[in-house]
Each structure stands twice: as structure tokens, then as C-alpha cells.
Design a protein around this motif. Structure first.
Motif, PDB file in Angstrom:
ATOM      1  N   ALA A 150       0.834  -1.210   0.000  1.00  0.00           N
ATOM      2  CA  ALA A 150       0.000   0.000   0.000  1.00  0.00           C
ATOM      3  C   ALA A 150       0.863   1.252   0.000  1.00  0.00           C
ATOM      4  O   ALA A 150       0.549   2.251  -0.678  1.00  0.00           O
ATOM      5  CB  ALA A 150      -0.920   0.000   1.215  1.00  0.00           C
ATOM      6  N   GLY A 151       1.971   1.233   0.745  1.00  0.00           N
ATOM      7  CA  GLY A 151       2.871   2.384   0.780  1.00  0.00           C
ATOM      8  C   GLY A 151       3.501   2.652  -0.569  1.00  0.00           C
ATOM      9  O   GLY A 151       3.614   3.812  -1.008  1.00  0.00           O
ATOM     10  N   VAL A 152       3.928   1.597  -1.270  1.00  0.00           N
ATOM     11  CA  VAL A 152       4.534   1.759  -2.598  1.00  0.00           C
ATOM     12  C   VAL A 152       3.519   2.319  -3.582  1.00  0.00           C
ATOM     13  O   VAL A 152       3.817   3.238  -4.365  1.00  0.00           O
ATOM     14  CB  VAL A 152       5.094   0.413  -3.100  1.00  0.00           C
ATOM     15  CG1 VAL A 152       5.514   0.516  -4.563  1.00  0.00           C
ATOM     16  CG2 VAL A 152       6.283  -0.019  -2.244  1.00  0.00           C
ATOM     17  N   ILE A 153       2.292   1.768  -3.549  1.00  0.00           N
ATOM     18  CA  ILE A 153       1.248   2.264  -4.452  1.00  0.00           C
ATOM     19  C   ILE A 153       0.952   3.735  -4.175  1.00  0.00           C
ATOM     20  O   ILE A 153       0.856   4.553  -5.099  1.00  0.00           O
ATOM     21  CB  ILE A 153      -0.037   1.419  -4.306  1.00  0.00           C
ATOM     22  CG1 ILE A 153       0.217  -0.019  -4.776  1.00  0.00           C
ATOM     23  CG2 ILE A 153      -1.184   2.043  -5.098  1.00  0.00           C
ATOM     24  CD1 ILE A 153      -0.936  -0.959  -4.491  1.00  0.00           C
ATOM     25  N   ALA A 154       0.822   4.091  -2.881  1.00  0.00           N
ATOM     26  CA  ALA A 154       0.538   5.482  -2.519  1.00  0.00           C
ATOM     27  C   ALA A 154       1.677   6.404  -2.951  1.00  0.00           C
ATOM     28  O   ALA A 154       1.439   7.530  -3.419  1.00  0.00           O
ATOM     29  CB  ALA A 154       0.300   5.599  -1.021  1.00  0.00           C
ATOM     30  N   PHE A 155       2.906   5.955  -2.794  1.00  0.00           N
ATOM     31  CA  PHE A 155       4.074   6.737  -3.213  1.00  0.00           C
ATOM     32  C   PHE A 155       4.017   7.027  -4.713  1.00  0.00           C
ATOM     33  O   PHE A 155       4.187   8.170  -5.152  1.00  0.00           O
ATOM     34  CB  PHE A 155       5.353   5.970  -2.876  1.00  0.00           C
ATOM     35  CG  PHE A 155       6.611   6.586  -3.419  1.00  0.00           C
ATOM     36  CD1 PHE A 155       7.255   7.605  -2.736  1.00  0.00           C
ATOM     37  CD2 PHE A 155       7.151   6.138  -4.621  1.00  0.00           C
ATOM     38  CE1 PHE A 155       8.411   8.182  -3.237  1.00  0.00           C
ATOM     39  CE2 PHE A 155       8.301   6.709  -5.129  1.00  0.00           C
ATOM     40  CZ  PHE A 155       8.939   7.725  -4.433  1.00  0.00           C
ATOM     41  N   LEU A 156       3.743   5.991  -5.516  1.00  0.00           N
ATOM     42  CA  LEU A 156       3.712   6.156  -6.969  1.00  0.00           C
ATOM     43  C   LEU A 156       2.540   7.034  -7.410  1.00  0.00           C
ATOM     44  O   LEU A 156       2.697   7.899  -8.288  1.00  0.00           O
ATOM     45  CB  LEU A 156       3.620   4.782  -7.640  1.00  0.00           C
ATOM     46  CG  LEU A 156       4.838   3.866  -7.439  1.00  0.00           C
ATOM     47  CD1 LEU A 156       4.568   2.493  -8.039  1.00  0.00           C
ATOM     48  CD2 LEU A 156       6.097   4.486  -8.047  1.00  0.00           C
ATOM     49  N   VAL A 287      -2.666  -1.005   6.683  1.00  0.00           N
ATOM     50  CA  VAL A 287      -2.715  -0.596   5.285  1.00  0.00           C
ATOM     51  C   VAL A 287      -2.843   0.926   5.173  1.00  0.00           C
ATOM     52  O   VAL A 287      -2.139   1.575   4.398  1.00  0.00           O
ATOM     53  CB  VAL A 287      -3.878  -1.287   4.555  1.00  0.00           C
ATOM     54  CG1 VAL A 287      -4.041  -0.730   3.140  1.00  0.00           C
ATOM     55  CG2 VAL A 287      -3.639  -2.784   4.493  1.00  0.00           C
ATOM     56  N   ALA A 288      -3.753   1.501   5.979  1.00  0.00           N
ATOM     57  CA  ALA A 288      -3.949   2.952   5.942  1.00  0.00           C
ATOM     58  C   ALA A 288      -2.688   3.695   6.387  1.00  0.00           C
ATOM     59  O   ALA A 288      -2.297   4.703   5.784  1.00  0.00           O
ATOM     60  CB  ALA A 288      -5.125   3.341   6.829  1.00  0.00           C
ATOM     61  N   SER A 289      -2.027   3.209   7.423  1.00  0.00           N
ATOM     62  CA  SER A 289      -0.805   3.853   7.898  1.00  0.00           C
ATOM     63  C   SER A 289       0.294   3.772   6.851  1.00  0.00           C
ATOM     64  O   SER A 289       1.014   4.758   6.593  1.00  0.00           O
ATOM     65  CB  SER A 289      -0.325   3.190   9.197  1.00  0.00           C
ATOM     66  OG  SER A 289      -1.293   3.316  10.210  1.00  0.00           O
ATOM     67  N   GLY A 290       0.444   2.604   6.226  1.00  0.00           N
ATOM     68  CA  GLY A 290       1.434   2.461   5.168  1.00  0.00           C
ATOM     69  C   GLY A 290       1.154   3.386   4.003  1.00  0.00           C
ATOM     70  O   GLY A 290       2.077   3.982   3.421  1.00  0.00           O
ATOM     71  N   SER A 291      -0.118   3.550   3.668  1.00  0.00           N
ATOM     72  CA  SER A 291      -0.486   4.438   2.562  1.00  0.00           C
ATOM     73  C   SER A 291      -0.178   5.898   2.880  1.00  0.00           C
ATOM     74  O   SER A 291       0.320   6.639   2.025  1.00  0.00           O
ATOM     75  CB  SER A 291      -1.976   4.286   2.245  1.00  0.00           C
ATOM     76  OG  SER A 291      -2.267   2.993   1.784  1.00  0.00           O
ATOM     77  N   VAL A 292      -0.475   6.315   4.121  1.00  0.00           N
ATOM     78  CA  VAL A 292      -0.220   7.705   4.504  1.00  0.00           C
ATOM     79  C   VAL A 292       1.281   8.004   4.472  1.00  0.00           C
ATOM     80  O   VAL A 292       1.722   9.053   3.982  1.00  0.00           O
ATOM     81  CB  VAL A 292      -0.813   7.998   5.897  1.00  0.00           C
ATOM     82  CG1 VAL A 292      -0.367   9.369   6.395  1.00  0.00           C
ATOM     83  CG2 VAL A 292      -2.325   7.950   5.841  1.00  0.00           C
TER      84      VAL A 292
END
Length: 415
Positions: A150-156, A287-292
Motif C-alpha cells: 500500500a505504501g509503494v502504491i501510494a508513493f507512486l 494498510v492505511a498507515s502504510g499508505s499515509v
């Protein structure tokens, strides 16, 4: 009412209370970023999340099957003791949920539930009753992979959003249009949360019903009244709002801008919906924390406080063993004292819940002050701030003018 029926009633009541705490614990997953950016008013946001949690709970039962027919081998456990062990496991889950809510920490309600059930089952029956293959494949591995993904997707997505709207850099609020997108993406996260988290309580209640013969083991799907009760309870908990954790996720992990919020929510919703379809009992909080965090890194000028990220990760790692330990202690009382142990567990559970709630009133966080300060536990990404070049040049010019004026004054007085 006989003893077995009374225990089942206690299990259902505590399971629904866990569902309620899951709702207010995880409201932040969907609504922290739109509240932080001003896309939605706080009370409107939690009402929208509550309605969509309710709807989402009816859309899937795959995760419920994982709980009721996967983690615990019910054929290894006597039907006379299993409901009491489920009750002990729920005590572990509720205790951890209430404690982390009090501290404003974004922890996993899902892993608290799994930990409590596993700890109680190991003490009451033994390791043979745990299906460790399912625990590894559908609980532990998703817990490790999902936040990173989720973090990688949010970063991109954040990088892409800023690249596409680069012309807006010169405007103070040039990307405010993403606020409208946030209303959609945060709604999608709330819907996804209902498809995943409400299922876990359905699975626990279904498991309890199967153990006493009130539901056939051939049918793992929850009954309609179970779905309805769990959906309404998690929706009510969501509406009450976990303002402490909203504060941490909305203002603590990064200085959230509309483009970042949009990207984080898109990543969170996509990850959770995919996991629900596969039957993975995912932690929406992780998931939410990784995305943020990923969206914060995707914005230029961000500096990661790795020490704080590490502390949050330690909290995640502690969730499973800590809730398992509490569930194990509660199960010990059942093993030692039988029905009297269940009474002791019930009294202790009520005492713990009331104490933690009373303690929370000493430092109340609500819709009015949730965004007024940053929770220390959530400061994971810092955005460096530099004045615009024009402002900096003006400041330098004023300083130079003052310096020249001072020099002229000294020169004039010395003549």
C-alpha cells in the motif's frame, strides 16, 4: 437458560462490543485524511463512514469463512469448553483495542482478535488446535506485505498526481481539486473496511454457534441476523468516531495535502478490496498507515523520522503477542475454575473497559479538537518548509537595507 446457552450469549455480547470498538478504532482509516485536508467536516465524515461500513458488511463473507473455518481446528476442541475459550480470546482483543485507542495508536483490531483467540486456544487445548498454515498464509504474510504494498502504491500515485498537476505549483492551493476526489476515495475505503473488518466478528459468532451445534459446520456462511447485528454495531462504532486515532493518522504521520490524501485513500481501498476478495483477514489500520507514509514520501521535501516509524512498527508487532497473552491469562481462569472462571473473566473485562474509558475522559479528544495537535506517537514524516523564493529575496533585501542604513548612521555620527 442452561450454562452453555448463557456462555454463548456472553460470547455474542462481547463479540459485538469488540465489533463496536473496531468501528471507532478504525474510523481513522477512511476519514482521517479528508478531515485533515478539509475535504469533509468531521461529523459528516464519520456519518458517511458509518453508512458505508454498514453497506460494506453485506457485500462479502470470505473473511468470515477464514475466521470460522480456518484459524482454529474446532474438531480438536471439546464443545463444552470452546465457547469459554472464544470468550477469553475476545477479552484479549477488546483490552488491546481499548488500550491502543486510549493512547491514540493506530494498531490492528484484526490481529488483536487473532492473537486473543490463538492465545486462549493454546492455553485451553494446545498447539494442535491452531492451524498455523492458515495463520501464516492469511494473517501473518498479509500483515507484512500489505502495508509495504500500500505504501509503494501510494508513493507512486502521489508522484503521478504531483507530476500531472505541476502547473499548479505556483498557486497557494493549486491542488484543491483533489478534495473532491477525496470524498470518493475515502468513501471507497469506508466501504472496503465494512467488507473486511465486520466479517471478523461475524466469523467469531459463527464459530461459537457451530461449536454448540446451533449452526451446521457444513455451512460456514454467517446467518442473516449475525450479518445484520455485526453491520449495525460496526456502523455505530464508526459513527461514534475514534478521534484519538484520527488525530494521529490525519496530522501525525505527515502534513497531509489533498493530493496526498487522495493517493493514500486510493491505495488503501484497492489493497483492502483485493484482500477481502481473496479472504485475507487484513489489518485496515496497517494498510492505511502504510499508505499515509507512502504518500508523504511521494511529496517532495519529506523527511522520514525512522525512529518513530520503528516505534509504530513495534506496536504492530506487539499486537498479536500482547492480545494473545491477555487471552491466555483469561483462558487460565477457565481451565482452573471452570464456570467460575468465566464469571471472573466477565467481571475483569467490565472492570478493564470501564477503567480505560474513565481514563480517556481525563484527556478527551473529540471532533472539536482532534486536529488541534499532533500525537507524538504518529510523527513519522516531516515535511520541510522553505519560504518561496520571492519571499526569501524580499527578506534578504530588507536585511541588506537595514544593514546599509545602520552603516550610514554610524558614518554620519562620526563626521
Amino acid at each position: 437458560m442452561d450454562t452453555a446457552a448463557l456462555i454463548i450469549v456472553l460470547v455474542i455480547a462481547l463479540a459485538l462490543f469488540f465489533d463496536f470498538t473496531n468501528g471507532f478504532h478504525d474510523t481513522a482509516n477512511a476519514m482521517a485524511t479528508p478531515i485533515a485536508t478539509g475535504a469533509l467536516k468531521p461529523k459528516v465524515a464519520v456519518l458517511l463512514a458509518a453508512v458505508l461500513n454498514l453497506v460494506g458488511a453485506f457485500l462479502s463473507t470470505e473473511v468470515s469463512r477464514t475466521i470460522s473455518h480456518g484459524i482454529i481446528r474446532e474438531d480438536e476442541i471439546s464443545a463444552s469448553i470452546f465457547p469459554a475459550l472464544i470468550f477469553a480470546g475476545l477479552i484479549g482483543a477488546v483490552t488491546w483495542n481499548m488500550l491502543t485507542w486510549l493512547l491514540g495508536l493506530p494498531s490492528s483490531s484484526s490481529h488483536a482478535l487473532f492473537g486473543g483467540l490463538i492465545g486462549a486456544t493454546i492455553v485451553g487445548v494446545g498447539f494442535a488446535a491452531i492451524n498455523f498454515g492458515t495463520v501464516l498464509s492469511k494473517v501473518i504474510l498479509p500483515a507484512l506485505i500489505a502495508p509495504f504494498t500500500a505504501g509503494v502504491i501510494a508513493f507512486l500515485v502521489t508522484r503521478m498526481a504531483y507530476a500531472i498537476t505541476r502547473r499548479s505549483d505556483s498557486k497557494p492551493d493549486g491542488r484543491d481539486g483533489f478534495r473532491w476526489g477525496q470524498i470518493f476515495t475515502s468513501s471507497l475505503v469506508a466501504l472496503a473496511h465494512g467488507t473486511n473488518d465486520a466479517q471478523k466478528t461475524m466469523g467469531v459468532i459463527t464459530l461459537a454457534l457451530i461449536t454448540v451445534g446451533w449452526q451446521s459446520s457444513d455451512h460456514a456462511d454467517p446467518q442473516l441476523w449475525v450479518i445484520l447485528a455485526c453491520a449495525l454495531t460496526i456502523a455505530l462504532g464508526t459513527y461514534m468516531g475514534g478521534w484519538r486515532i484520527i488525530r494521529t493518522l490525519g496530522k501525525g504521520l505527515t502534513d497531509v495535502k489533498p493530493a496526498q490524501g487522495f493517493s493514500a485513500e486510493t491505495s488503501t481501498a484497492a489493497t483492502i478490496l483485493a484482500s477481502s476478495a481473496l479472504g485475507f483477514a487484513l489489518s485496515t489500520t496497517q494498510v492505511a498507515s502504510g499508505s499515509v507514509i507512502g504518500s508523504g514520501l511521494g511529496r517532495r521535501g519529506s523527511i522520514v523520522r525512522w525512529g518513530t516509524v520503528g516505534r509504530i512498527a513495534v506496536g504492530w508487532l506487539l499486537t498479536l503477542p500482547a492480545s494473545a497473552a491477555v487471552g491466555a491469562v483469561a483462558a487460565l481462569f477457565v481451565v482452573w475454575w471452570g464456570e467460575a472462571g468465566i464469571v471472573v473473566d466477565a467481571v475483569l473485562a467490565v472492570a478493564i473497559i470501564l477503567f480505560l474509558f474513565w481514563r480517556s475522559r481525563r484527556n478527551r479528544v473529540d471532533a472539536g479538537n482532534a486536529m488541534s495537535e499532533v500525537a507524538e506517537s504518529g510523527r513519522a514524516v516531516k515535511v520541510t518548509r522553505h519560504p518561496p523564493p520571492t519571499r526569501r529575496r524580499r527578506a534578504q533585501q530588507r536585511a541588506a537595507e537595514k544593514s546599509r542604513a545602520g552603516a550610514d548612521s554610524e558614518d554620519g555620527s562620526g563626521r
